[in-house]
Design an enzyme around this catalytic site. Structure first.
Site, PDB file in Angstrom:
ATOM      1  N   ASP A   1      -9.764  -3.856  -5.759  1.00  0.00           N
ATOM      2  CA  ASP A   1      -9.159  -2.981  -4.354  1.00  0.00           C
ATOM      3  C   ASP A   1      -9.758  -1.472  -4.763  1.00  0.00           C
ATOM      4  O   ASP A   1      -9.880  -0.819  -5.790  1.00  0.00           O
ATOM      5  CB  ASP A   1      -7.750  -2.995  -4.749  1.00  0.00           C
ATOM      6  CG  ASP A   1      -6.997  -2.423  -3.673  1.00  0.00           C
ATOM      7  OD1 ASP A   1      -7.604  -1.554  -2.701  1.00  0.00           O
ATOM      8  OD2 ASP A   1      -5.502  -2.490  -3.417  1.00  0.00           O
TER       9      ASP A   1
ATOM     10  N   HIS B   1      -8.273  -5.061  -1.263  1.00  0.00           N
ATOM     11  CA  HIS B   1      -6.986  -4.619  -0.981  1.00  0.00           C
ATOM     12  C   HIS B   1      -6.092  -5.293  -0.040  1.00  0.00           C
ATOM     13  O   HIS B   1      -4.966  -5.442  -0.110  1.00  0.00           O
ATOM     14  CB  HIS B   1      -7.285  -3.199   0.046  1.00  0.00           C
ATOM     15  CG  HIS B   1      -6.048  -2.398   0.132  1.00  0.00           C
ATOM     16  ND1 HIS B   1      -5.233  -1.634  -0.700  1.00  0.00           N
ATOM     17  CD2 HIS B   1      -5.564  -2.228   1.392  1.00  0.00           C
ATOM     18  CE1 HIS B   1      -4.077  -1.102  -0.211  1.00  0.00           C
ATOM     19  NE2 HIS B   1      -4.242  -1.141   1.140  1.00  0.00           N
TER      20      HIS B   1
ATOM     21  N   SER C   1       0.926  -1.206  -0.026  1.00  0.00           N
ATOM     22  CA  SER C   1      -0.074   0.049   0.024  1.00  0.00           C
ATOM     23  C   SER C   1       0.999   1.368   0.017  1.00  0.00           C
ATOM     24  O   SER C   1       1.581   1.402  -1.083  1.00  0.00           O
ATOM     25  CB  SER C   1      -0.923   0.170   1.144  1.00  0.00           C
ATOM     26  OG  SER C   1      -2.127   0.956   0.971  1.00  0.00           O
TER      27      SER C   1
END
Length: 715
Positions: free
Chosen positions: A625, A659, A539
């Protein structure tokens, strides 16, 4: 040969700067060429890593073999019930259960044992059915214990459907509310539920009130947040006396409260929002407690009258060396979670109604590196404090701290099968020196007897004041037992060393995050720890990976970038994308500020790929995501292939997840074994173009499969 993404130049002009983006077309999820390209990348990655199949399976079996598959959590008391979760061998998901409570001592339930009177609240395996993905957004029982509110997401896009279950009958009620966000809370009447929904930019901005038995289209809008920088949430104090409606940006917060037994009433403001001031509130019987940073960078704790919650009187004053992280209020004590010298801690404040607070004290722990935090403590009146503890050698451990005696009662330590002995491993704290002279902490774990320098996995994050604290990992043992060093670079932008540590790694000081990580890598090599260093981050930590590879590619033998935020500038320039406006307080607003634009452009990984050699890179992403859109790593890998040398550069896309990747635990272990086998191979110098060609040759198909898959998506 790897897939070649077609170039379809798109021009962008900001502050007089003209930029060409050849791969902007990949952001169109509905374009068949996009899907074809992602599938081609998956085929190429599968081919490129085919020689790791046996190692992947071995590591998967190691993870599985060290895990007690049929297990359960420590029961937590709430009302007249003990609540706990359990897992069963062969099942992907957990099962939520409860048992009628007799006293404050948790019942002893052996893994695999079902006690008489156990009630299954929610079996996620049954909910999942044949779906390849399932995530819960909320699971909370009404105050009287009769109703369960839960929400499900079957795609990974973090849009949930809220449902209700009568725990007395097992019946799922007809009430169903689609499109809700995480969380939600019950009012004291046991029939009113508050929840949030998002706008088109995936910002939770509205709070609704639902009454059981009424149609969802009759739900009442309680609050709407107009400022696009703010998001909202709703909860309940531990005392269950007050509903708490919070609105917050990255740097500012505002709270409203309402008596929980008056759910139709109006929320009242605690203190009006003041730019840069963050605060949270809890109810402590005859007063409120407030954690805030008004004139207190590392936060201070205050108390406030019930009839004037905005009047704050200090309880724990600000300290430059201690960051207060959170507080939990109980009938006769407060629990304060804090951070000092890069480690977390717990402070207790005794309280006697009518007399006030006694002298605070801290619970001591002896390991040089560890992480401790408050656990599940839902009861307002209790003589025990539940704590969670772990270190890089100590598996997750649950304690009850007995307030009357100061005793730490061990309730459970997660079993690690296969003869794991923490004495076989050791952990260390090192300090790197950054370019500006700042000392950056590094946490290290290694198996005793490992010959140094050794292949090293260096992990980092460094954003949002999120800290990567020393903790245990079963999967990591598969690296340590193969002679690896594992290290965490606690770079600026995280919160490990207090609020200033965070502020020194954001906005126009963001580059400190990247140079800190490079300094940590160099320190590990110069101090004799590391030979070949593999970097890993996800991320915003994926942004870190992209930035350090542009900055110092020769320092790393390889890098794993998971759901990486690598198209940083383009994303933050587009306010229509999820989270962008909210993120301006973290990164700056390049739309309005030319200095921010130029600064972000100077470090954004996608914008700064150079014509030079890069090490092997594995990027992973998920098609659904919402937080970091799949096209960021897809574009990044495409531009790396077109511009840079070295590699190889691999992209792996989960076509039905979000995610966090795949949701089932066995699926997650398989994904981790895929990544770890790649790391082991790269550390040994095995991931080369020659290896990939040999894989294709052994398969007897050359590049035919990949070529066919990319015929519509390549030049």
């Amino acid at each position: 040969m790897p897939p070649v993404a077609k170039k379809s130049p798109t021009e962008r002009v900001h502050h007089g700067d003209v930029v060409i983006d050849e791969y902007a077309w990949l952001a169109d999820k509905d374009n068949p060429d996009t899907v074809s390209y992602l599938e081609a990348e998956n085929a190429y990655t599968e081919q490129a890593t085919a020689h790791l199949a046996d190692l992947r399976e071995t590591i998967f079996q190691e993870i599985k073999g060290r895990t007690l598959e049929t297990d359960m959590s420590v029961p937590t008391r709430k009302g007249g019930w003990w609540y706990y979760g359990r897992t069963e061998e062969g099942k992907q998901y957990g099962i939520q259960c409860r048992l009628a409570a007799v006293d404050e001592t948790p019942p002893e339930i052996k893994p695999g044992e079902t006690l008489s009177g156990e009630q299954v609240i929610l079996d996620m395996n049954e909910l999942a059915g044949d779906s390849p993905y399932l995530s819960l957004g909320v699971s909370t029982v009404s105050p009287d214990g009769n109703l369960l509110a839960y929400s499900t997401d079957y795609e990974g896009n973090e849009r949930f459907t809220l449902c209700f279950k009568d725990l007395r009958t097992g019946e799922t009620l007809p009430d169903e509310i689609p499109g809700v966000f995480y969380g939600g809370t019950w009012a004291a009447d046991n029939s009113t539920f508050f929840y949030t929904v998002t706008d088109d930019a995936w910002r939770p901005y509205r709070v609704y009130r639902h009454v059981i038995g009424t149609p969802a289209d009759q739900d009442v809008l309680v609050y709407e947040e107009a400022d696009e920088r703010f998001w909202v949430g709703v909860g309940l104090t531990r005392s269950q006396r007050y509903l708490v409606l919070s609105a917050g940006s990255k740097i500012t917060s505002e709270v409203r409260i309402l008596e929980a037994d008056d759910p139709q009433g109006e929320f009242r403001l605690v203190a009006p929002r003041e730019t840069g001031v963050e605060y949270g509130i809890d109810h402590a019987g005859d007063h409120f407690v407030v954690l805030h940073n008004r004139n207190a960078r590392n936060f201070e704790l205050a108390r406030a009258p019930l009839d004037d919650p905005g009047a704050w009187t200090p309880l724990i004053e600000h300290r430059e060396d201690t960051r207060l992280l959170g507080m939990d209020a109980f009938s006769d004590h407060l629990v304060v979670h804090f951070r000092r010298d890069g480690l977390t801690g717990i402070r207790i404040l005794p309280y006697r109604p009518g007399e006030g607070y006694g002298e605070p004290y801290e619970i001591p722990f002896t390991e040089p590196l560890y992480q401790v935090e408050p656990g599940g403590n839902p009861e307002f009146e209790t003589g025990r404090v539940r704590l969670g503890y772990t270190s890089m050698v100590t598996p997750p451990t649950v304690y009850d701290y007995v307030l009357a005696t100061g005793e730490l009662v061990l309730l459970k330590q997660r079993p690690v099968l296969g003869g794991y002995d923490p004495a076989d491993y050791e952990q260390f704290r090192e300090w790197a020196v950054a370019e500006d002279g700042t000392k950056v902490p590094i946490s290290i774990v290694v198996k005793k007897g490992t010959q140094r320098p050794a292949p090293t996995l260096l992990y980092g994050y460094g954003s949002y004041e999120s800290s990567v604290d020393p903790s245990f990992s079963v999967a990591r043992l598969s690296l340590l037992d193969r002679g690896f060093v594992f290290a965490i670079a606690h770079v600026r932008g995280g919160g490990e060393m207090g609020r200033q540590w965070y502020e020194d790694g954001k906005l126009l000081r963001k580059k400190n995050t990247f140079t800190d990580f490079v300094a940590c890598a160099r320190h590990l090599r110069k101090s004799g720890w590391a030979s070949r260093i593999i970097a890993r981050g996800g991320s915003a930590g994926g942004l870190l990976m992209g930035a350090v590879l542009n900055l110092a590619p020769d320092e790393f033998a390889g890098a794993v970038a998971e759901v990486p935020f690598v198209d940083t500038l383009n994303t933050i320039l587009d306010p229509s994308l999820p989270l962008t406006v909210i993120e301006w307080d973290e990164w700056g607003n390049p739309l309005e500020d030319p200095e921010v634009y130029a600064y972000m452009k100077s470090y954004s990984p996608y914008e700064n790929i150079a014509e030079r050699a890069y090490p092997p890179i594995l990027a992973t992403t998920s098609l659904n995501d919402t937080r970091v859109l799949y096209h960021e790593p897809a574009k990044w890998i495409a531009r790396l292939r077109a511009t840079a040398s070295g590699g190889p550069f691999l992209l792996k896309t989960e076509m039905g997840a979000g995610h966090g990747g795949r949701s089932g635990r066995y699926d997650a272990w398989r994904e981790e074994s895929f990544v770890l086998s790649w790391i082991v191979d790269v550390a040994a110098g095995g991931m080369t173009h020659e290896t990939i060609a040999a894989n294709a040759s052994r398969a007897g198909q050359g590049d035919a499969t990949v070529a066919a898959a990319t015929s519509t998506a390549s030049e």
